[in-house]
Write a protein that holds these residues in place. Structure first.
Motif, short mmCIF file in Angstrom:
data_model
loop_
_atom_site.label_atom_id
_atom_site.label_comp_id
_atom_site.label_asym_id
_atom_site.label_seq_id
_atom_site.Cartn_x
_atom_site.Cartn_y
_atom_site.Cartn_z
N GLU A 1 -78.43 -22.09 48.92
CA GLU A 1 -79.57 -21.31 48.47
C GLU A 1 -79.25 -20.65 47.12
O GLU A 1 -78.27 -19.92 47.02
CB GLU A 1 -79.92 -20.23 49.49
CG GLU A 1 -80.52 -20.76 50.77
CD GLU A 1 -81.87 -21.43 50.56
OE1 GLU A 1 -82.64 -20.95 49.68
OE2 GLU A 1 -82.15 -22.43 51.23
N PRO A 2 -80.06 -20.90 46.10
CA PRO A 2 -79.85 -20.17 44.85
C PRO A 2 -80.24 -18.70 45.02
O PRO A 2 -80.90 -18.34 46.01
CB PRO A 2 -80.79 -20.87 43.87
CG PRO A 2 -81.87 -21.44 44.74
CD PRO A 2 -81.20 -21.80 46.05
N PHE A 3 -79.84 -17.88 44.08
CA PHE A 3 -80.31 -16.50 44.10
C PHE A 3 -81.85 -16.50 44.06
O PHE A 3 -82.44 -17.35 43.38
CB PHE A 3 -79.77 -15.72 42.91
CG PHE A 3 -78.32 -15.36 43.01
CD1 PHE A 3 -77.84 -14.65 44.11
CD2 PHE A 3 -77.42 -15.70 42.01
CE1 PHE A 3 -76.50 -14.29 44.22
CE2 PHE A 3 -76.08 -15.35 42.10
CZ PHE A 3 -75.61 -14.65 43.21
N PRO A 4 -82.50 -15.59 44.77
CA PRO A 4 -83.97 -15.59 44.85
C PRO A 4 -84.65 -15.53 43.49
O PRO A 4 -85.73 -16.11 43.31
CB PRO A 4 -84.28 -14.34 45.68
CG PRO A 4 -83.05 -14.12 46.50
CD PRO A 4 -81.90 -14.55 45.64
N ASP A 5 -84.03 -14.87 42.52
CA ASP A 5 -84.66 -14.73 41.21
C ASP A 5 -84.42 -15.93 40.29
O ASP A 5 -84.88 -15.94 39.14
CB ASP A 5 -84.17 -13.45 40.52
CG ASP A 5 -82.65 -13.36 40.47
OD1 ASP A 5 -82.02 -13.48 41.53
OD2 ASP A 5 -82.08 -13.16 39.38
N TYR A 6 -83.74 -16.97 40.80
CA TYR A 6 -83.50 -18.15 39.97
C TYR A 6 -84.81 -18.77 39.49
O TYR A 6 -84.88 -19.34 38.39
CB TYR A 6 -82.66 -19.19 40.73
CG TYR A 6 -82.57 -20.51 39.99
CD1 TYR A 6 -81.86 -20.60 38.80
CD2 TYR A 6 -83.21 -21.64 40.48
CE1 TYR A 6 -81.79 -21.80 38.10
CE2 TYR A 6 -83.14 -22.84 39.79
CZ TYR A 6 -82.44 -22.92 38.61
OH TYR A 6 -82.38 -24.10 37.91
N ASN A 7 -85.86 -18.66 40.28
CA ASN A 7 -87.16 -19.21 39.88
C ASN A 7 -87.63 -18.66 38.54
O ASN A 7 -88.40 -19.32 37.83
CB ASN A 7 -88.21 -18.93 40.95
CG ASN A 7 -88.01 -19.79 42.18
OD1 ASN A 7 -87.47 -20.90 42.09
ND2 ASN A 7 -88.43 -19.31 43.33
N GLU A 8 -87.19 -17.46 38.20
CA GLU A 8 -87.59 -16.86 36.92
C GLU A 8 -87.06 -17.67 35.74
O GLU A 8 -87.68 -17.68 34.66
CB GLU A 8 -87.08 -15.42 36.83
CG GLU A 8 -87.67 -14.47 37.87
CD GLU A 8 -89.16 -14.25 37.67
OE1 GLU A 8 -89.61 -14.25 36.50
OE2 GLU A 8 -89.87 -14.07 38.68
N VAL A 9 -85.94 -18.34 35.92
CA VAL A 9 -85.37 -19.16 34.85
C VAL A 9 -86.30 -20.31 34.51
O VAL A 9 -86.54 -20.63 33.34
CB VAL A 9 -83.98 -19.69 35.24
CG1 VAL A 9 -83.45 -20.65 34.18
CG2 VAL A 9 -83.01 -18.55 35.45
N ASN A 10 -86.87 -20.93 35.54
CA ASN A 10 -87.74 -22.08 35.31
C ASN A 10 -89.06 -21.70 34.65
O ASN A 10 -89.78 -22.57 34.15
CB ASN A 10 -88.00 -22.81 36.63
CG ASN A 10 -86.78 -23.54 37.13
OD1 ASN A 10 -85.98 -24.03 36.34
ND2 ASN A 10 -86.61 -23.61 38.44
N LYS A 11 -89.38 -20.44 34.64
CA LYS A 11 -90.62 -19.99 33.99
C LYS A 11 -90.46 -19.86 32.47
O LYS A 11 -91.45 -19.74 31.76
CB LYS A 11 -91.05 -18.64 34.57
CG LYS A 11 -91.43 -18.67 36.04
CD LYS A 11 -91.80 -17.26 36.52
CE LYS A 11 -92.13 -17.25 38.01
NZ LYS A 11 -92.47 -15.88 38.47
N ILE A 12 -89.23 -19.91 32.01
CA ILE A 12 -88.96 -19.73 30.58
C ILE A 12 -89.09 -21.08 29.88
O ILE A 12 -88.41 -22.05 30.23
CB ILE A 12 -87.56 -19.14 30.37
CG1 ILE A 12 -87.46 -17.76 31.03
CG2 ILE A 12 -87.25 -19.04 28.87
CD1 ILE A 12 -86.07 -17.17 31.03
N ALA A 13 -89.93 -21.12 28.88
CA ALA A 13 -90.24 -22.38 28.20
C ALA A 13 -89.27 -22.63 27.04
O ALA A 13 -89.59 -22.36 25.87
CB ALA A 13 -91.68 -22.36 27.69
N CYS A 14 -88.08 -23.08 27.37
CA CYS A 14 -87.13 -23.49 26.34
C CYS A 14 -86.14 -24.46 26.98
O CYS A 14 -86.16 -24.68 28.19
CB CYS A 14 -86.41 -22.29 25.74
SG CYS A 14 -85.29 -21.43 26.87
#
Length: 206
Positions: free
Chosen positions: A85-98
């Motif tokens: 399981e990744p850290f729960p906030d890992y999804n925030e990384v995928n929201k970054i457009a770069c």
């Protein structure tokens, strides 16, 4: 505006201690029955094995060459084949457009298995595994290659990781902005670079 993020793996995208006891059970037993072959406390070694490359830990605790070689025989072909399981906030990384790059140190088979079990292979433009035992590569060399190969200026890249002495130090040597991801609150007194405890905070540094 940053064009690329370079992220570490262990203790940055997931907690290594969440799999450490199962993953390193055979190694821990080997160390336990060879307690006269290293200096220091076994529990401290276990903690550091989950945080640092094994070659660094072996040197830090003055591990005998024989024990080091026996440990390598265990580790070189080690894989982890259960879900992670990744850290729960890992999804925030995928929201970054770069562009995103994963740069991690360790044994290639093991690190690849972690990436696979995390299910994050497609989240990155490239994935680099620095084998510090079998090669002379370093994270600094990989960072330099990323800058060169993808034509980034140092000002366009941000490095995120949990180890001030590894990826953070390498970034600073190259003039790349770096952030310590301190999810586990391990660096209370570290102030040399910005720190975050949640990936949602990255927006403040892009």
């Amino acid at each position: 505006m940053k064009k690329a993020l370079i992220l570490d793996l262990d203790n940055t995208l997931f907690s290594t201690t969440s799999i450490g006891d199962k993953l390193f059970a055979d190694l821990y037993y080997l160390l336990e029955i060879n307690g006269n072959e290293f200096e220091g406390n076994l529990e401290d070694i276990k903690t550091d094995i989950n945080r640092k490359p094994f070659s660094v830990v072996a040197k830090q605790y003055s591990m005998s060459q024989l024990l080091y070689n026996e440990s390598l025989q265990l580790l070189v072909n080690l894989t982890y084949n259960e879900p992670i399981e990744p850290f729960p906030d890992y999804n925030e990384v995928n929201k970054i457009a770069c562009d995103k790059f994963l740069v991690t140190s360790g044994f290639p088979k093991l690190q690849n298995s972690k990436v696979r079990q995390l299910g994050i292979e497609n989240d990155f433009k490239e994935i680099y595994i620095v084998d510090t035992v079998m090669t002379n590569d370093t994270k600094k060399k990989i960072f330099e290659s990323i800058l060169h190969d993808f034509n980034y200026d140092v000002s366009e890249v941000l490095v995120i990781g949990d180890d001030p002495e590894s990826e953070i130090a390498a970034a600073k040597e190259l003039g790349i902005d770096a952030i310590v991801y301190d999810k586990l609150n391990a660096f209370k007194d570290y102030f040399a670079t910005p720190k975050i405890s949640d990936f949602s905070q990255l927006q403040n540094y892009l």
